[in-house]
Motif scaffolding. Structure first.
Motif, short mmCIF file in Angstrom:
data_model
loop_
_atom_site.label_atom_id
_atom_site.label_comp_id
_atom_site.label_asym_id
_atom_site.label_seq_id
_atom_site.Cartn_x
_atom_site.Cartn_y
_atom_site.Cartn_z
N SER A 163 137.62 136.41 86.43
CA SER A 163 136.65 135.70 87.27
C SER A 163 135.43 136.58 87.55
O SER A 163 135.55 137.77 87.83
N LEU A 164 134.27 135.95 87.51
CA LEU A 164 133.03 136.67 87.77
C LEU A 164 132.58 136.55 89.22
O LEU A 164 131.82 137.38 89.70
N ARG A 165 133.01 135.50 89.88
CA ARG A 165 132.64 135.29 91.27
C ARG A 165 133.84 134.73 92.04
O ARG A 165 134.70 134.07 91.45
N THR A 166 133.87 134.97 93.34
CA THR A 166 134.92 134.39 94.19
C THR A 166 134.58 132.94 94.52
O THR A 166 133.43 132.49 94.33
N ASP A 167 135.55 132.20 95.04
CA ASP A 167 135.30 130.83 95.46
C ASP A 167 134.23 130.78 96.55
O ASP A 167 133.45 129.82 96.63
N ASN A 168 134.18 131.80 97.39
CA ASN A 168 133.19 131.83 98.46
C ASN A 168 131.76 131.91 97.93
O ASN A 168 130.82 131.48 98.61
N TYR A 169 131.62 132.45 96.72
CA TYR A 169 130.28 132.53 96.13
C TYR A 169 129.66 131.15 96.03
O TYR A 169 128.52 130.92 96.46
N TYR A 170 130.41 130.20 95.46
CA TYR A 170 129.88 128.85 95.27
C TYR A 170 129.66 128.17 96.62
O TYR A 170 128.67 127.45 96.82
N LYS A 171 130.57 128.40 97.56
CA LYS A 171 130.43 127.80 98.89
C LYS A 171 129.20 128.35 99.60
O LYS A 171 128.40 127.59 100.18
N ASN A 172 129.03 129.65 99.55
CA ASN A 172 127.90 130.28 100.24
C ASN A 172 126.56 129.91 99.62
O ASN A 172 125.53 129.93 100.29
N THR A 203 137.80 125.72 84.76
CA THR A 203 137.83 126.99 85.48
C THR A 203 136.40 127.38 85.83
O THR A 203 135.45 127.00 85.14
N ALA A 204 136.26 128.12 86.92
CA ALA A 204 134.94 128.62 87.29
C ALA A 204 134.52 129.71 86.30
O ALA A 204 135.29 130.11 85.41
N ALA A 205 133.30 130.18 86.44
CA ALA A 205 132.74 131.13 85.47
C ALA A 205 133.60 132.38 85.33
O ALA A 205 134.04 132.96 86.32
N TYR A 206 133.83 132.79 84.10
CA TYR A 206 134.60 134.00 83.82
C TYR A 206 133.91 134.81 82.73
O TYR A 206 133.01 134.31 82.03
N GLY A 207 134.35 136.03 82.57
CA GLY A 207 133.72 136.92 81.61
C GLY A 207 134.28 136.74 80.21
O GLY A 207 135.36 137.26 79.91
N LYS A 208 133.55 136.06 79.36
CA LYS A 208 134.05 135.83 78.00
C LYS A 208 134.24 137.12 77.21
O LYS A 208 135.17 137.21 76.39
N PRO A 209 133.42 138.16 77.40
CA PRO A 209 133.70 139.42 76.71
C PRO A 209 135.03 140.04 77.11
O PRO A 209 135.53 140.94 76.43
N LEU A 210 135.60 139.58 78.24
CA LEU A 210 136.88 140.12 78.70
C LEU A 210 138.07 139.43 78.05
O LEU A 210 139.22 139.82 78.29
N THR A 211 137.82 138.41 77.23
CA THR A 211 138.91 137.64 76.64
C THR A 211 139.84 138.52 75.81
O THR A 211 141.07 138.36 75.84
N SER A 212 139.26 139.47 75.08
CA SER A 212 140.10 140.35 74.26
C SER A 212 140.98 141.25 75.14
O SER A 212 142.11 141.56 74.77
#
Length: 424
Positions: A58-67, A36-45
């Motif tokens: 998710s911390l960023r959209t797919d477009n983030y990596y593309k851009n 999976t792409a980067a996500y907020g681990k503090p949000l796991t709870s």
């Protein structure tokens, strides 16, 4: 020029942003162990509690990596770093060359020495996959025991509680939250947790996880010979840095990968950031591993800038915890448990038990070096600024700060002069 980042967490996002600020041309490859792409681990709870959905992680959209012209290689494990030839090896036998490398492998769960810990019914609580496993099982859970009375353990327990599970927390230390909070704040939080119906037992540790003849989990035997029934055991003590790759490569390691103020490891082209890096702490004035989300991003950002050729010194790590327990907001920053025999420290406290409000300020000589707020946290940002910018405070200012009246007008004139006249 090829940039490669091992790890796909918040530090990697900081590095991408740092690199792209100065280099918009050369490609970046990010290698992630999870699928999976980067996500907020503090949000796991919050995911476990059902307060957010998977998309909200998710911390960023797919477009983030593309851009940003970033290639993602997910579900990929790096097995070796060849520093001499600047090549990475994967578990699939692939070879990945790099010019500049960032090691941002984060941390792995600390697993205590408990008999029977390897088996069904035992869960870690670090990654999103741990939350998904628990969510899949929660409909069959009546009782759970959480091992660990720190930030991660208490939030995991609260999340299960919110799912209708009877939860007990065990902590081997004398009190909960012994690293991030002082005894008074921890006591106030503990009473809030227990009043909600979630018992907390301190000074005990698990000795053996008990299962019946069919292998079904029945509970956990503690070192005081008491027994807690449970359908699930959740290990949520904390994390230790993933330093194996760095060790095998011959990089300098201690509690984490040792870096300088540029997040540089000493090996040509190799940097480290996040929970795996041992960087300078601005309060304690020594190198430490501080697994705090905001620090990880900032470390990654400065590592990225330096990887792209911009000489940028990391401003330093600051220990910080900001979290709520059953609706009770709390924040702890800096040095909150000083050596009371050291006469350099001056401590101010305010405690209102009925209102569940607590404030503690720790001064060292003429500077605020730490504080704890429970209940009323409105001025947290203001207190943090005094620590971050190392403002000197006289006795009158210390008194006003201790009374809960921080104000930007207390900042020194020199700070404003530099802000408005940076060339002066």
């Amino acid at each position: 020029m090829t940039y490669v980042i091992i790890g796909n967490g918040i530090a990697s996002l900081g590095a991408i942003d740092g690199i792209r600020k100065y280099d918009r041309i050369n490609p970046i490859t990010v290698i992630g162990l999870e699928n999976t792409a980067a996500y907020g681990k503090p949000l796991t709870s919050y995911l476990l509690a059902g307060r957010i959905n998977p998309e909200g992680m998710s911390l960023r959209t797919d477009n983030y990596y593309k851009n940003k012209d970033v290639s993602l290689k997910l579900a990929t494990q790096i097995t070796h770093i060849d520093l001499e030839n600047r090549v990475l090896s994967t578990s699939c036998g692939d070879k990945i060359p790099y010019t500049k490398l960032l090691i941002a492998t984060g941390g792995k769960p600390y697993v205590p020495d408990v008999k029977g810990v390897e088996g069904d019914g035992v869960y870690n609580f670090t990654d999103a996959k741990d939350a998904y496993r628990l969510i899949d099982s929660v409909k069959d859970l009546k009782r759970a025991v959480v091992i660990g009375g720190g930030l991660i353990g208490l939030k995991a327990a609260e999340s299960l509680y919110n799912r209708g599970v009877e939860v007990a927390v065990i902590e081997s230390g004398e009190r909960i939250l012994h690293l991030a909070y002082d005894a008074e704040a921890a006591g106030l939080i503990s009473r809030r947790v227990e009043s909600a119906g979630m018992p907390v037992r301190c000074g005990v540790r698990g000795e053996q996880i008990v299962r019946d003849k069919s292998g079904k989990l029945r509970g956990i035997l503690l070192n005081d010979k008491s027994f807690l029934e449970a359908d699930a055991i959740v290990i949520a003590i904390g994390v230790v840095s993933r330093i194996r790759l760095a060790e095998q490569a011959g990089l300098a390691v201690d509690k984490g990968i040792v870096v300088d103020d540029n997040m540089f490891t000493g090996a040509d082209g190799v940097y480290a950031a996040g929970d795996v890096a041992q960087a300078r702490d601005v309060i304690f004035d020594k190198d430490k591993v501080v697994p705090v989300w905001s620090n990880a991003y900032t470390q990654g950002y400065y590592a990225g800038r330096n990887m792209a050729g911009n000489n940028s010194k990391y401003p330093g790590t600051m220990s910080m915890s900001s979290i709520s327990f059953f609706g009770l907001p709390t924040i702890s920053v800096g040095e909150v448990n000083p050596d009371l025999e050291n006469t350099d420290y001056e401590i101010y406290t305010f405690f209102d038990e009925p209102k569940q409000s607590y404030r503690k300020l720790v001064f060292k000589r003429e500077q605020l070096v730490g504080y704890v707020l429970v209940g009323d946290i409105d001025f947290a940002g203001m207190y943090t600024s005094f620590i971050k910018f190392k403002f000197k405070v006289d006795s009158q200012t210390r008194k006003r700060l201790s009374e809960g009246e921080p104000d930007v007008l207390m900042w020194p004139d020199d700070f404003f002069n530099k802000a408005w006249n940076p060339e002066s």
